[in-house]
Scaffold this active site. Structure first.
Site: not given
Ligand code: ZN
Ligand code: ZN
Length: 1002
Positions: A39, A78, A534, A570, A574, A615, A618
């Site tokens: 999620p 989430d 988590w 993750q 997760w 990276k 913006k």
């Protein structure tokens, strides 16, 4: 071709005709394929990383659907935790936790709740635009009451299994958020950053010896008032040196840090320094003896002075050592990260990082600062609010992960990782070093921890942050006189005890639920912490279905997941929490004796970076937003770029140029092969449901396709997504640049009806099967081609005797409702593929020789000698070679040789080909269809005219011409007119579309 527009139409078609729903319902009763969706937080907008993971998920799930499995796909959101809380704090102008308490938890949590789905529309729109099929309507949300109840159930299970405990410990702590973080949150990418910091060498006066000092180094001056000991390495050699009038003790290996000349007076082993005492530089009231030297195994001589300043309150190792050496703990910093007032510490009331400066100045004044330096070192920051983290002593609830670490490691061996090295590498190593997991957060917007505690024991609760006295570390209230603890596993249980059924499980409502202590009759009140979010996402296999309160059968079927996919971050998020909870629950609860993982297969993608390796930012504007890429190149192009440009697991370098390349090389080429088919087949064309290919090129492309089907299937069965997707690119190239190019003539000649049909039948078969093969990867263009192929042409069955294969499967409403193609063994011809490969290699060599001698391919040459005797009998293949390299005759010898002599005859032929090429271009430019006939008008050199007249028949055939007219001078008013130059001779050419019989004027 406008792919983005086509894609939008297809999205509407899928939606209107419920194709996704049908793809599941038509597989009712078929084997079940279980997928868990990690999620995401919908409080922020989706970015490239999400698009990448979603593309991977979608491709794999579409594949297994076409392989005949039933693949339900539920998305989830989430909802809890710091991401939401930070957002709301910013919006409400809240700076500290106390401010939240001032406005009230109720108001704060309501604001959080209302913003959870802020960007959910954008999320769904983006995921849909990528082509991600999922059940968006029945999404689960981690804030749902049912979800929380299942999380309680998981926690209670762990508690009953003796895997939950409370401890007073130094943990990574965000002073702004006012909560501890887990060790894996501190290991999220980007959490550690290189910063410039203070580094100071401090003189600790040795007790009773004037002008004698221990020299100590630290990068966190604010921890110095919390100092209660100095640590040495027992076997490290120390030196006592004389510098001016003063004497310093430091490791002999570290004398290099001294600025001035020194003289060694004595050498001492670390163990002989133990129990030496020193004068505290910031004296605090201690609860037990401190300010002495102890030994520790972590002392090194790689940096500093070989003497380590120990502040048990502010370091994990310090705290451990403190427990071991019975050192006092002095907490000189409050929970907001500010130096406590009233203790006489310089910079009191200021944030620690700022107070560093005050402390330094103070020490300088007192001549206790030996020297200072600026250093760049990596320091952890809060992953949500960017505040520098502190190591801070606090009471937290822990999952005793270390108790079942061996099982975690063993259980991981059952998981198939892509890329494979993650299993024993990044993830396996992480498991081996697993620590106990701090699961409580001292926050507001989260699933409440279902722990109630008797208030009678409350006074004996370890007191936090009492300067000068120290907490009763390690002493859990579980062991105090009453302090009864009750962990609740369901709403029913809570109702039974309290007589109340809370409407909302969130704070503050849940905090109002109290009941009587079963042991002493005291009041049981909930412990105020909420869950680490988590823990909630790690509980999703059970909680998304409200297990075990509902859906017992379904969860039994869906656990473990056949497949999950997320980014590499993750492995410490997760993937990890899913694994920890599943291992604990299956091993201990099911009593199977063996643990089971939560997922069988996992694809892990790398990061998306800008082309220069930076990276995506913006602020720097170093990438084009996905919406614009969709509009420019279509989602299929972006999908194919993401699926093929990088091996799974590596980092991606994204740029418009690279995406455009994929567009040109694969997507547009594929599109043009389909266009070619459409252009060269008229409405009367009837594809055969079954037939026997005879032509060598037809046999070859059939074999190539069936090979590709076998390879792609093998790779996809193994979750090797990059290999699965990459084969398509090479095939499309072969199809367009060899099969179609070398078959063009067969398509173009309408009069030789039989031949044309065979080529078109073959291409139809190839395209139809190719659309099914590529459907999981590029679902839009495949759907478009499939729809056109199946709706515009009706299949015809030819007599059995001619049959070599069948076009498998019925035509369906959508390519995504078809079965995945199976390789047709009968059509595989490895020998032919090898021979064709040989021919193409020779072509490459000859073309290189032509380029060397500056002779264009259009100029025919007489003879080519090749060395490949094995091809001597392959007339058809040699014919292809002759055509491709434009050679009259092929002979065999030992060495490869190209006869470059251009005779008058060859020269004339070259001229004719040049003229034909120009005429073809003019036809194209005028928008003529292949069957349209033309007349040619020309004017120029008499010599050229002679050549043209001589080759009239050939030109007429090649360009579908009805008549050729020589003009005295160019007709400049003709739009198609054009002057060309061949070998220095000028020729004016024009074409006109004609109708009807030859000779009739248009
Ligand atoms: Zn924070
Ligand atoms: Zn009690």
């Amino acid at each position: 071709m406008n792919l983005p527009e086509i894609e939008k139409k297809i999205l509407k078609f899928w939606e209107k005709n419920k194709i996704f729903e049908k793809s599941i319902s038509q597989r009712k009763g078929k084997p079940f394929f279980s997928f868990y969706d990690g999620p995401p937080f919908a409080t922020g907008q989706p970015h490239y990383g999400h698009i990448l993971a979603t593309t991977i998920k979608d491709a794999v799930l579409r594949y297994w659907t076409m392989r005949g499995f039933q693949v339900p796909r539920r998305v989830g959101w989430d909802c809890h935790g710091l991401p939401v809380e930070n957002l709301i704090e910013k919006e409400l102008g809240i700076k500290t936790k106390k401010d939240i308490e001032k406005i009230g938890i109720k108001k704060f949590n309501e604001a959080c709740k209302n913003s959870v789905f802020r960007y959910v529309k954008e999320w769904i729109a983006t995921l849909k635009r990528v082509g991600r099929w999922a059940d968006y309507k029945n999404a689960y949300a981690t804030m749902d009451k049912e979800y929380t109840e299942s999380v309680w159930w998981v926690f209670k299970k762990l508690y009953d299994l003796g895997l939950i405990y409370r401890d007073f410990r130094v943990t990574p702590y965000c002073p702004r958020c006012g909560t501890p973080l887990s060790n894996f949150e501190v290991n999220q990418p980007g959490a550690y950053r290189d910063i410039e910091d203070q580094s100071v060498y401090i003189k600790f006066p040795i007790k009773g010896k004037a002008n004698n000092f221990f020299l100590v180094w630290t990068t966190t001056p604010w921890t110095l008032p919390g100092n209660t000991a100095l640590a040495v390495g027992a076997d490290i050699k120390y030196a006592k040196v004389k510098v001016g009038e003063e004497r310093y003790i430091l490791a002999k290996e570290r004398l290099i840090i001294l600025n001035e000349k020194y003289e060694i007076e004595a050498e001492i082993l670390g163990k002989d320094l133990i129990s030496f005492e020193y004068e505290p530089i910031f004296p605090m009231a201690l609860s037990k003896p401190g300010y002495r030297l102890v030994s520790a195994s972590f002392v090194s001589i790689e940096e500093g002075t070989g003497l380590v300043h120990i502040a048990p309150a502010f370091g994990e190792e310090d705290m451990e050592l403190g427990k071991q050496e019975n050192l006092p703990i002095v907490v000189t910093v409050d929970e907001e990260g500010r130096i406590k007032t009233g203790l006489g510490i310089p910079g009191e009331g200021k944030f620690v990082k700022i107070a560093d400066e005050d402390i330094k100045i103070n020490l300088k004044k007192r001549k206790l600062l030996y020297k200072e330096e600026k250093i760049v070192h990596s320091y952890p920051f809060c992953w949500r609010c960017d505040t520098p983290l502190l190591y801070y002593p606090i009471n937290s609830w822990y999952v005793a992960v270390t108790k079942f670490k061996t099982e975690l490691v063993k259980n991981n061996q059952q998981i198939h990782w892509v890329p494979e090295h993650l299993r024993d590498g990044r993830f396996g190593k992480w498991l081996e070093g697993a620590r106990d997991w701090a699961v409580s957060r001292n926050r507001f917007w989260g699933a409440p921890m279902p722990i109630w505690q008797c208030q009678i024991g409350k006074n004996q609760k370890p007191s936090l942050a009492i300067a000068g006295r120290g907490g009763r570390r390690g002493q859990s209230p579980l062991r105090s006189s009453c302090g009864e603890i009750k962990v609740i596993g369901s709403i029913e249980e809570l109702k039974r005890l309290s007589g109340k059924k809370p409407k909302d499980l969130h704070r503050p409502y849940i905090d109002e639920v109290t009941f009587k202590c079963e042991r002493c009759g005291g009041e049981m009140i909930r412990t105020p912490e909420v869950f680490d979010c988590w823990f909630e996402s790690g509980s999703m296999p059970y909680a998304q279905w409200h297990y075990p309160f509902e859906n017992k059968l379904l969860v039994g079927k869906a656990f473990p997941a056949d497949f999950i996919a997320e980014g590499v971050d993750q492995t410490r998020g997760w993937f990890y929490t899913l694994h920890v909870l599943a291992t604990a629950l299956t091993l201990r609860d099911l009593g199977l004796g063996v643990a089971r993982p939560a997922y069988k297969n996992v694809i892990v993608n790398g990061l998306i970076l800008a082309e220069d390796g930076k990276k995506l930012s913006k602020r720097l504007c170093n990438y084009t937003p996905p919406e614009i890429i969709f509009e420019k190149f279509g989602a299929d192009t972006l999908r194919y770029f993401l699926l093929t440009s990088t091996q799974i697991g590596e980092d991606y370098y994204i740029s418009d140029r690279r995406i455009e390349e994929v567009w040109r090389r694969t997507i547009s080429t594929l599109w043009h092969t389909f266009l070619f088919f459409q252009t060269y087949t008229d409405k009367n064309f009837k594809p055969a449901k079954n037939f026997k290919p005879k032509n060598l090129l037809d046999c070859w492309i059939m074999s190539r396709l069936n090979h590709l089907v076998a390879q792609t299937t093998k790779a996809m069965d193994n979750y090797e997504l990059t290999d699965g997707a990459r084969g398509i690119d090479g095939f499309v190239d072969d199809l367009s640049n060899w099969y179609i190019r070398r078959s063009r003539r067969r398509f173009r000649k309408p009069e030789s009806g039989k031949e044309k049909n065979e080529a078109a039948r073959t291409l139809y078969y190839i395209l139809l099967n190719l659309t099914k093969l590529i459907a999981p990867f590029i679902p839009f263009i495949s759907e478009y081609i499939y729809q056109n192929l199946t709706k515009n042409y009706k299949l015809k069955t030819v007599p059995r005797t001619e049959t070599k294969f069948l076009v498998r499967g019925k035509n369906r409403e959508s390519v995504h409702l078809c079965d995945y193609p199976k390789p047709e063994e009968k059509l595989l011809n490895i020998k032919l593929e090898e021979k064709m490969q040989k021919i193409r290699e020779i072509v490459a060599k000859v073309l290189a020789k032509r380029a060397e001698s500056g002779i264009k391919v259009r100029q025919p040459l007489n003879e080519l000698r090749i060395t490949n005797y094995e091809l001597q009998k392959e007339k058809e293949l040699l014919g292809l070679l002759k055509e491709e390299v434009n050679i009259k005759k092929i002979t065999f010898g030992k060495t490869l040789k190209l006869d470059t002599k251009i005779t008058q005859e060859l020269k004339e032929e070259g001229i004719i080909r040049e003229i034909i090429r120009n005429l073809q271009e003019m036809r194209k430019k005028a928008g003529l269809k292949p069957k349209d006939k033309i007349s040619i008008l020309y004017s120029g050199d008499p010599g050229l005219n002679e050549i043209i007249v001589k080759n009239k028949k050939f030109i007429i055939e090649e360009t579908l011409t009805q008549n050729l007219s020589l003009l005295k001078s160019p007709k400049k008013e003709l739009e198609t007119g054009k002057e060309i130059e061949i070998d220095g001779i000028k020729l004016w050419l024009a074409i006109r579309k004609t109708y009807g019989e030859p000779g009739r004027k248009s």
